[in-house]
Design a protein around this motif. Structure first.
Motif, PDB file in Angstrom:
ATOM      1  N   ALA A  59       0.854  -1.382  -0.139  1.00  0.00           N
ATOM      2  CA  ALA A  59      -0.004   0.077   0.121  1.00  0.00           C
ATOM      3  C   ALA A  59       0.668   1.185  -0.029  1.00  0.00           C
ATOM      4  CB  ALA A  59      -1.291   0.480   0.598  1.00  0.00           C
ATOM      5  N   VAL A  60       0.867   1.838  -1.335  1.00  0.00           N
ATOM      6  CA  VAL A  60       1.834   2.956  -1.355  1.00  0.00           C
ATOM      7  C   VAL A  60       1.370   4.329  -1.572  1.00  0.00           C
ATOM      8  CG1 VAL A  60       3.696   1.855  -2.460  1.00  0.00           C
ATOM      9  CG2 VAL A  60       2.034   2.396  -3.956  1.00  0.00           C
ATOM     10  N   ALA A  61       1.701   4.781  -1.144  1.00  0.00           N
ATOM     11  CA  ALA A  61       0.967   6.955  -1.431  1.00  0.00           C
ATOM     12  C   ALA A  61       1.200   7.406  -2.508  1.00  0.00           C
ATOM     13  CB  ALA A  61       2.012   7.523  -0.313  1.00  0.00           C
ATOM     14  N   ALA A  62       1.253   6.388  -3.419  1.00  0.00           N
ATOM     15  CA  ALA A  62       2.343   7.313  -5.169  1.00  0.00           C
ATOM     16  C   ALA A  62       2.445   6.198  -5.355  1.00  0.00           C
ATOM     17  CB  ALA A  62       2.580   8.856  -4.813  1.00  0.00           C
ATOM     18  N   VAL A  63       2.062   5.276  -6.335  1.00  0.00           N
ATOM     19  CA  VAL A  63       2.081   4.318  -6.967  1.00  0.00           C
ATOM     20  C   VAL A  63       2.974   4.877  -8.099  1.00  0.00           C
ATOM     21  CG1 VAL A  63       1.097   2.749  -9.235  1.00  0.00           C
ATOM     22  CG2 VAL A  63      -0.018   3.431  -6.702  1.00  0.00           C
ATOM     23  N   ASP A  64       2.609   6.071  -8.939  1.00  0.00           N
ATOM     24  CA  ASP A  64       3.843   6.576 -10.102  1.00  0.00           C
ATOM     25  C   ASP A  64       4.388   6.503  -9.570  1.00  0.00           C
ATOM     26  OD1 ASP A  64       1.350   6.627 -11.932  1.00  0.00           O
ATOM     27  OD2 ASP A  64       0.840   8.576 -11.382  1.00  0.00           O
ATOM     28  N   GLN A  65       4.973   7.311  -8.747  1.00  0.00           N
ATOM     29  CA  GLN A  65       6.260   7.891  -7.679  1.00  0.00           C
ATOM     30  C   GLN A  65       7.456   6.599  -8.018  1.00  0.00           C
ATOM     31  OE1 GLN A  65       5.497  10.068  -5.050  1.00  0.00           O
ATOM     32  NE2 GLN A  65       6.108  12.350  -6.029  1.00  0.00           N
ATOM     33  N   GLU A  66       6.876   5.403  -7.131  1.00  0.00           N
ATOM     34  CA  GLU A  66       6.809   3.819  -7.001  1.00  0.00           C
ATOM     35  C   GLU A  66       7.551   3.361  -8.207  1.00  0.00           C
ATOM     36  OE1 GLU A  66       7.861   2.345  -3.799  1.00  0.00           O
ATOM     37  OE2 GLU A  66       6.953   4.629  -2.923  1.00  0.00           O
TER      38      GLU A  66
END
Length: 125
Positions: free
Chosen positions: A68-75
């Motif tokens: 569960a991440v805050a910003a998929v695109d950045q990851e």
């Protein structure tokens, strides 16, 4: 009951050396402990994953785990820089330039580890 306790993920590996290179080199995970030929990686919220040797690695057709991440695109961008290759699934929803799919109140992207296990990144929208 069970819902009040941490849950841990298993990452099966047919080649521990190759798997550790992926998890530690490409994903940047830091081993916490080695146990019985496997490796424990700690995560947020007191959770952890156990990478362990087995010939059954990569046999599941479903996702093994997701972060569960805050910003998929950045990851996605960071992991691509590290050499992670993302899967291109034909699914309902809106696909953005990074390859993430938005549908049902979440944005998601999937990749496979060195052992063929399917892993995901999920961002609540």
């Amino acid at each position: 009951m069970l819902q009040h306790n941490p849950i841990y993920v298993y990452f099966p590996a047919s080649d521990m050396g190759r798997a550790r290179q992926f998890y530690e080199g490409k994903l940047g995970l830091v081993p916490q402990q080695e146990i019985n030929g496997g490796v424990v990686y700690a995560f947020g919220g007191g959770t952890a994953a156990f990478l362990y040797p087995t010939q059954n690695a990569g046999t599941s057709k479903a996702s093994q785990a997701f972060w569960a991440v805050a910003a998929v695109d950045q990851e996605i961008e960071e992991l691509k820089r590290r050499g992670v290759v993302f899967e291109d699934y034909d699914m309902p929803g809106e696909k953005n330039p990074s390859g993430a799919i938005s549908a049902g109140g979440a944005k998601a992207a999937w990749f496979k580890d060195s052992e063929g296990n399917i892993l995901a990144l999920i961002q609540s929208l």
